[in-house]
Structures are given as structure tokens and as C-alpha cells.
Design an enzyme around this catalytic site. Sequence first.
Site, PDB file in Angstrom:
ATOM      1  N   GLY A  15       0.833  -1.212   0.000  1.00 40.85           N
ATOM      2  CA  GLY A  15       0.000   0.000   0.000  1.00 40.85           C
ATOM      3  C   GLY A  15       0.862   1.253   0.000  1.00 40.85           C
ATOM      4  N   ARG A  76       0.924  -5.002  -5.247  1.00 44.02           N
ATOM      5  CA  ARG A  76       1.000  -6.181  -4.366  1.00 44.02           C
ATOM      6  C   ARG A  76       1.261  -7.346  -5.320  1.00 44.02           C
ATOM      7  NH1 ARG A  76      -0.635  -4.228   0.556  1.00 44.02           N
ATOM      8  NH2 ARG A  76      -2.324  -2.708   0.594  1.00 44.02           N
ATOM      9  N   CYS A  77       2.443  -7.932  -5.248  1.00 46.32           N
ATOM     10  CA  CYS A  77       2.896  -8.857  -6.291  1.00 46.32           C
ATOM     11  C   CYS A  77       2.940 -10.314  -5.815  1.00 46.32           C
ATOM     12  CB  CYS A  77       4.277  -8.411  -6.766  1.00 46.32           C
ATOM     13  SG  CYS A  77       4.988  -9.484  -8.003  1.00 46.32           S
ATOM     14  N   ASP A 107       4.527  -4.840   6.041  1.00 48.27           N
ATOM     15  CA  ASP A 107       4.954  -6.202   6.404  1.00 48.27           C
ATOM     16  C   ASP A 107       5.065  -7.146   5.199  1.00 48.27           C
ATOM     17  OD1 ASP A 107       2.209  -6.205   6.149  1.00 48.27           O
ATOM     18  OD2 ASP A 107       1.812  -7.304   7.997  1.00 48.27           O
ATOM     19  N   THR A 130       4.095   2.435   5.744  1.00 48.56           N
ATOM     20  CA  THR A 130       2.715   1.939   5.734  1.00 48.56           C
ATOM     21  C   THR A 130       1.896   2.784   6.699  1.00 48.56           C
ATOM     22  OG1 THR A 130       1.255   0.163   6.505  1.00 48.56           O
ATOM     23  CG2 THR A 130       3.480   0.115   7.366  1.00 48.56           C
ATOM     24  N   ASP A 132      -0.363   1.722   8.400  1.00 45.99           N
ATOM     25  CA  ASP A 132      -0.838   0.856   9.495  1.00 45.99           C
ATOM     26  C   ASP A 132       0.029   0.914  10.759  1.00 45.99           C
ATOM     27  OD1 ASP A 132      -2.641   0.112   7.600  1.00 45.99           O
ATOM     28  OD2 ASP A 132      -1.863  -1.909   7.302  1.00 45.99           O
ATOM     29  N   ASP A 134       2.499  -0.971  11.642  1.00 50.37           N
ATOM     30  CA  ASP A 134       2.531  -2.302  12.253  1.00 50.37           C
ATOM     31  C   ASP A 134       3.860  -3.038  12.080  1.00 50.37           C
ATOM     32  OD1 ASP A 134       2.286  -2.653   9.569  1.00 50.37           O
ATOM     33  OD2 ASP A 134       0.648  -4.092   9.656  1.00 50.37           O
ATOM     34  N   ARG A 167     -26.942  12.466  16.585  1.00 48.48           N
ATOM     35  CA  ARG A 167     -26.790  11.119  16.018  1.00 48.48           C
ATOM     36  C   ARG A 167     -25.593  10.368  16.603  1.00 48.48           C
ATOM     37  NH1 ARG A 167     -28.116  12.788   9.739  1.00 48.48           N
ATOM     38  NH2 ARG A 167     -30.275  12.112   9.804  1.00 48.48           N
ATOM     39  N   ARG A 176      -5.959  -2.789   8.685  1.00 42.39           N
ATOM     40  CA  ARG A 176      -5.948  -4.252   8.550  1.00 42.39           C
ATOM     41  C   ARG A 176      -5.956  -4.934   9.915  1.00 42.39           C
ATOM     42  NH1 ARG A 176      -2.710  -6.836   3.775  1.00 42.39           N
ATOM     43  NH2 ARG A 176      -2.418  -4.622   3.523  1.00 42.39           N
ATOM     44  N   ALA A 191     -13.188  10.768  20.341  1.00 42.84           N
ATOM     45  CA  ALA A 191     -14.256   9.774  20.102  1.00 42.84           C
ATOM     46  C   ALA A 191     -14.744   9.176  21.423  1.00 42.84           C
ATOM     47  CB  ALA A 191     -13.736   8.671  19.190  1.00 42.84           C
TER      48      ALA A 191
HETATM   49  O1  F6P Z   1      -1.646  -1.734   4.491  1.00 36.74           O
HETATM   50  C1  F6P Z   1      -2.243  -0.516   4.235  1.00 36.74           C
HETATM   51  C2  F6P Z   1      -3.713  -0.695   3.964  1.00 36.74           C
HETATM   52  O2  F6P Z   1      -4.255   0.575   3.658  1.00 36.74           O
HETATM   53  C3  F6P Z   1      -4.515  -1.372   5.087  1.00 36.74           C
HETATM   54  O3  F6P Z   1      -4.822  -0.484   6.112  1.00 36.74           O
HETATM   55  C4  F6P Z   1      -5.713  -1.877   4.314  1.00 36.74           C
HETATM   56  O4  F6P Z   1      -6.293  -2.993   4.970  1.00 36.74           O
HETATM   57  C5  F6P Z   1      -5.096  -2.283   2.993  1.00 36.74           C
HETATM   58  O5  F6P Z   1      -3.914  -1.536   2.848  1.00 36.74           O
HETATM   59  C6  F6P Z   1      -5.969  -2.059   1.776  1.00 36.74           C
HETATM   60  O6  F6P Z   1      -5.270  -2.543   0.664  1.00 36.74           O
HETATM   61  P1  F6P Z   1      -5.662  -2.249  -0.851  1.00 36.74           P
HETATM   62  O7  F6P Z   1      -5.359  -0.820  -1.141  1.00 36.74           O
HETATM   63  O8  F6P Z   1      -4.794  -3.173  -1.632  1.00 36.74           O
HETATM   64  O9  F6P Z   1      -7.123  -2.527  -0.971  1.00 36.74           O
END
Ligand code: F6P
Length: 328
Positions: A15, A76-77, A107, A130, A132, A134, A167, A176, A191
Amino acid sequence: MKPNIKNIAVLTSGGDAPGMNACIRAVVRTGIYNGINMFGVLQGYQGLISNNIIPMDARSVSNIIHLGGTILKTARCLEFKTEEGMELAFQNLKARDIDGLVVIGGDGTFTGAQRFGKKFGIRVIGIPGTIDNDLYGSDFTLGYDTAINTVIEAIDKIRDTADSHDRLFFIEVMGRDSGCIALRSAIASGAEAVLLPEKETSLDELISQLEVGASTKKSSSIVIVSEGHKDGGAYDVAKKVKERFNHYDTKVTILGHLQRGGSPSSFDRILGSRLGFAAINELLKGSTMQMVGLRGNDVKTTSIDEALTRHTFKLESDLLEMTKVLSI
Ligand code: F6P
């Protein structure tokens, strides 16, 4: 002894994340400053396999520091997971005498780098890129800060309308298997509750929290749902809550891919620059199979193996406790 590296390639994979361009710029210019021939691989590992590799000079990375996405494109390969795919990729690097590789990604990218580096002995340095957040070994990954800023800008707007109509909103954010975006966004947007993939939050608990809010005259509420939560996405959670608690009119917003785009924050531009600079210096020192990351305010290395195995320890539990206290 320092290796005699002459040619280095850089790629982005998985991503895209804001700050990748600032990082590519730093990698290319630090390499050139040190007399290295620099190459860019287009579309991540896919470009390695299909020989989509271009020479880069200092001007190839002009005027990109402020841009989201990645000028090198990404993918993503699946083919890179095969022995044949990796062999082709290696032959294409060998044909250009490329002896060092910088990979920027998450990752999945690191898993590819781990297998590729071990199989062919090519020198690899990883940069955590990323939204994320992570990967273990870097407090922040590239793009995470910008993504949170994007999320809170959106939630601020939703709060205006939520409050005007009294609301309850369920807002789904990316990540993810990682709740990092959800958790920090929850603190920064005020929040009422947050649901994370790493942490069991029962619907009972959530509903009683919302009930307390309603009974103490909260006119609207915002619940952030991380996309990887065990009860499903925001639509599923909203439906389950509504069946048992319908004090408010309920709405759902999925923020989706808008979280991945946009001009990087100053934090991500500086982080990308620091990590790109450090990656080349590590390669020139002879390091390999390492990730450069930020710990405290210092750039440190962590082995790629470790970066991949320990990422689940990252959730900031003190922040989670705080969301409960600060949302009463
Ligand atoms: O890893 C980054 C991310 O944006 C995640 O948060 C998400 O689950 C995923 O990529 C979405 O991937 P794609 O853009 O391939 O749908």
C-alpha cells in the site's frame, strides 16, 4: 571492511503511504552524493520481475517532497512469492550490477525482502512505509501520522453534523490487523469509543458505555471501528448495537482509501528524509537485512526478521485506557 557498492536500486511496494516520495528523494540523493549509481524500480517487486528498472539522478526526484502516493508506483505482487519470480528479479538486478536494494513498504514488502535477501545474498535495507504502523522497531512508520491527520479532519466534520442531528456515528478506519490508526484517531478526535482488532471489546461493554453517555446528556456520539475488528466492519457493529440500543439515530461512514492519499505531514516528510538518508548510509557501511526506523527521536536499526515477528506488541495500552476516561 566496507563493501564496494556501486549501484543501488530503490522500490516502493504494498500500500502506498504519504511520505514515500520524500523518502525516495532522500535515498536517491544520498546515494548520488556518495558517488553511487541510483536506480528506481517501478511497481515494486512486479517491476523487478518485469525488468522495469530506470536510472535516477538528482533531478528525477525534484519537486516530489510534498506529494502523496509514490512516483515509483507500487503493487502487491503474488509472483514474487514464487521461486521463479524471485529468480527473474535477481537476474534483472545482476544484469545491471545492482548490489544493494532499498525497499520501502509494510509487512508484505518486508516478508518479500526477507526471503529475497536470504536466498540471493543481495544487500537489502528496509524502510517502514505503511499507514498501518505495524512494524516492530520503529515507533512510527511512514504515512501513519498523515493518515491520522486525514482521519481526524474527516471526523471533525462528521462531528459537526452528528451533533446537529443528535446522532450516533460509527466510523470505520483502515489498519488491517493493526488498531494504531483507530486508537490515535480516537484520542485526537475525542471519540466516545474505539474498537480495535488487538483487543476484545464486548458489545455489552460498548452499549453500556453509550448508555452512560446518553443518560448524562450526551447528544451525539462517535465510535471508531478498526477495519480488522472481530465483530466485523462499522456496518456490522452498527447493526448489532442498534438492535439493542436505539437512543440515537445511527449512521455509518467508511473512510476507506482517502486515508492513504494526500500531501504528507511535516512529520512524515522529515521521517522519510531521515530514514532514506540512513538506509543508504547503512548499505555503505556494509549492513544488510536491517530495517531503519525511529525509536525515541533516534534512527536505529532492527533486523528485518525481528521487525516482522514482534509487531503485535505495538498497541499503546495507556492510550486505550485514556479513551475511556476522557470520553465520559
Ligand atoms: O496496508 C495498508 C492498507 O491501507 C490497510 O490499512 C488496508 O487494509 C489495505 O492496505 C488495503 O489494501 P488495498 O489498497 O490493496 O485494498
